[in-house]
Design a protein around this motif. Structure first.
Motif, PDB file in Angstrom:
ATOM      1  N   ARG A 107       0.837  -1.192   0.000  1.00  0.00           N
ATOM      2  CA  ARG A 107       0.000   0.000   0.000  1.00  0.00           C
ATOM      3  C   ARG A 107       0.872   1.242   0.000  1.00  0.00           C
ATOM      4  N   SER A 108       0.381   2.305  -0.573  1.00  0.00           N
ATOM      5  CA  SER A 108       1.125   3.559  -0.612  1.00  0.00           C
ATOM      6  C   SER A 108       1.008   4.280   0.724  1.00  0.00           C
ATOM      7  N   VAL A 109       2.020   5.081   1.027  1.00  0.00           N
ATOM      8  CA  VAL A 109       1.983   5.913   2.232  1.00  0.00           C
ATOM      9  C   VAL A 109       0.875   6.948   2.079  1.00  0.00           C
ATOM     10  N   ARG A 110       0.026   7.038   3.083  1.00  0.00           N
ATOM     11  CA  ARG A 110      -1.090   7.985   3.030  1.00  0.00           C
ATOM     12  C   ARG A 110      -0.627   9.382   3.422  1.00  0.00           C
ATOM     13  N   SER A 111      -1.225  10.389   2.778  1.00  0.00           N
ATOM     14  CA  SER A 111      -0.903  11.782   3.086  1.00  0.00           C
ATOM     15  C   SER A 111      -1.554  12.178   4.413  1.00  0.00           C
ATOM     16  N   ILE A 112      -1.106  13.301   4.952  1.00  0.00           N
ATOM     17  CA  ILE A 112      -1.703  13.825   6.187  1.00  0.00           C
ATOM     18  C   ILE A 112      -3.198  14.080   5.982  1.00  0.00           C
ATOM     19  N   GLU A 113      -3.562  14.588   4.807  1.00  0.00           N
ATOM     20  CA  GLU A 113      -4.979  14.862   4.526  1.00  0.00           C
ATOM     21  C   GLU A 113      -5.797  13.566   4.546  1.00  0.00           C
ATOM     22  N   GLU A 114      -5.239  12.512   3.960  1.00  0.00           N
ATOM     23  CA  GLU A 114      -5.941  11.221   3.962  1.00  0.00           C
ATOM     24  C   GLU A 114      -6.076  10.674   5.379  1.00  0.00           C
TER      25      GLU A 114
END
Length: 488
Positions: free
Chosen positions: A469-476
């Motif tokens: 899985r990709s690293v999630r952004s702070i917004e996500e």
């Protein structure tokens, strides 16, 4: 009471805060000193501000100092706690990325397997530096509490080569016991009495009693298979329970990479893991989680600082061993836990020099292990495979022998199930070259490794892994947290 505790790697902000508040839950410990040290001035400043806020909010006489000068922090310390990750997330990314080029899919990579072995090579020289400082400037009877992974390798090096009174501490046993208590319908984890023994991250619940009633294999299997969540999240762990007859402490993801059977074929991996959370087997799951946690903390720091203004609640003291060990040693209130120590006959069917994780009792006389434990044969065999890898890895880290390092990686259960010797030799060369700045003991071997890599004919591939899985952004992360809060 007044004494000094030094925390090395105190920039692990969340964990340091937990240890700090746990220790201050002991009434006799209000007047002690915490000396924080880390290579990152930025992280040190953040954690000191948080701990100062806790001290102020609770009107405590506790003293907190912070310095990048490790020896200064260790001067006169009675207890030294290590939470270090040498190389940080930069080196850790290579522990996951490079083995993937050779088909080795790891979930965590911090104990054995290719990533864990290289992690140990980075940590052990630094651990020995810690031990030298402890011998020279800490309290004469100082005790070293190692929380850093790879647990067994670090503790092995500190005891055998560092010559310091060392115990390794982990929370896998407590978490496993909480799961078992839940599936058996216990009202509280305290209703479960257990003997759990083996090596770190491969510890086995060899005796289980719920309110005095012995729990057998069939009852435990039925309880896990009936559980609506764990039956999906712990499929591999339940399969091992069925075949071995005992439950492992380690999560689905951790356990999967210590064995040669479940992660060797990419199309089989998804059968055994669960993607609801990283810990159940996601490729590079802990790397992703750690990256997101660091980013989240940096962004949300003001909220963490504000939360530090709340009073310490002793009822929320965690089950991390450190505070309970210190309380037992200093007050003689006996504590029972599971500790990583040199075997020396405690487990009858594991080598004497191995670092085991097994039950012990702590009082003012020290840590006293319950001796004479014999593991089921399958558990001992699985532990032995890891112990042999750990022993070679420690000796390689001490000597800087790259050929011994390659043999250690070759004998790793999952690596051996996936890769050929030629692939292992090239992979280790690649990892040593990539991580040379953290591997001073291999500096002499780097030029030859680069030369071999320039002429290599071993094929590799760019592969994200079977379940990445990709690293999630702070917004996500914010959006997910808000959605969860709304759902509750």
């Amino acid at each position: 009471m007044s004494f000094k505790i030094a925390i090395i790697g105190a920039g692990s902000v969340g964990f340091t805060k937990k240890l700090f508040t746990d220790i201050l839950c002991v009434p006799e410990f209000k007047d002690i000193e915490f000396a924080l040290t880390d290579v990152s001035e930025h992280n040190l400043a953040m954690i000191k501000a948080i701990l100062d806020r806790i001290v102020e909010a609770n009107n405590l006489p506790t003293r907190v100092t912070a310095t990048t000068d490790r020896r200064k922090a260790l001067e006169g310390a009675r207890y030294i706690i290590s939470c270090v990750r040498v190389g940080g997330l930069e080196a850790y990314a290579d522990d996951i990325r490079i083995p993937l080029r050779y088909g080795i899919d790891q979930c965590v990579g911090d104990t054995i397997c290719a990533g864990g072995i290289l992690y140990g090579q980075r940590n052990i020289p630094v651990i020995l530096d810690f031990c030298k400082d402890i011998r020279e400037v800490a309290d004469t009877n100082a005790k070293f509490l190692n929380y850093a992974n790879p647990m067994a390798m670090n503790t092995w090096a500190a005891i055998e080569y560092g010559k310091v009174d060392t115990v390794g501490l982990c929370h896998g046993v407590q978490h496993g016991a909480e799961q078992i208590a839940e599936v058996l319908g216990a009202k509280s984890p305290q209703e479960l009495d257990y003997v759990c023994s083996g090596i770190n991250h491969q510890t086995w619940f060899i005796d289980l009693r719920l309110n005095g009633r012995k729990i057998d294999r069939d009852e435990l299997i039925a309880a896990f298979e009936a559980h609506p969540v764990y039956s999906q999240q712990e499929k591999l762990r339940i399969d091992v329970l069925k075949r071995f007859g005992v439950y492992s402490t380690e999560s689905n993801g951790h356990l999967s990479e210590y064995l040669p059977w479940y992660r060797k074929r990419p199309d089989e991996i998804t059968r055994w893991i669960d993607m609801s959370d990283w810990i159940h087997g996601e490729t590079g799951g802990y790397l992703r989680y750690s990256t997101e946690t660091r980013n989240w903390f940096e962004t949300e720091y003001p909220q963490f600082l504000e939360a530090a203004s709340k009073p310490i609640d002793a009822s929320k003291r965690s089950n991390e061993h450190a505070s309970h060990i210190l309380e037992a040693l200093e007050t003689n209130r006996v504590y029972r836990g599971h500790f990583n120590v040199r075997n020396d006959g405690v487990i009858t069917n594991l080598p004497r020099d191995a670092i085991i994780e097994s039950p012990g009792f702590v009082d003012r006389f020290g840590i006293n292990m319950a001796a004479g434990i014999t593991l089921p044969e399958a558990c001992a065999a699985t532990c032995m495979a890891s112990i042999n890898v750990q022993r070679m890895s420690v000796h390689a880290a001490i000597s800087g022998d790259i050929d011994l390092l390659k043999l250690a990686v070759l004998h790793d259960p999952l690596v051996g199930a996936v890769s050929t010797p030629e692939e292992v030799w090239q992979m280790v060369d690649e990892m040593v070259v990539a991580q040379a700045q953290w591997l001073p003991q291999y500096a002499h071997a780097v030029p030859a490794a680069k030369e071999r890599l320039s002429k290599s004919t071993v094929k590799t591939r760019e592969w994200a892994g079977a379940a990445r899985r990709s690293v999630r952004s702070i917004e996500e992360l914010r959006a997910e947290k808000a959605a969860l809060k709304q759902a509750v």
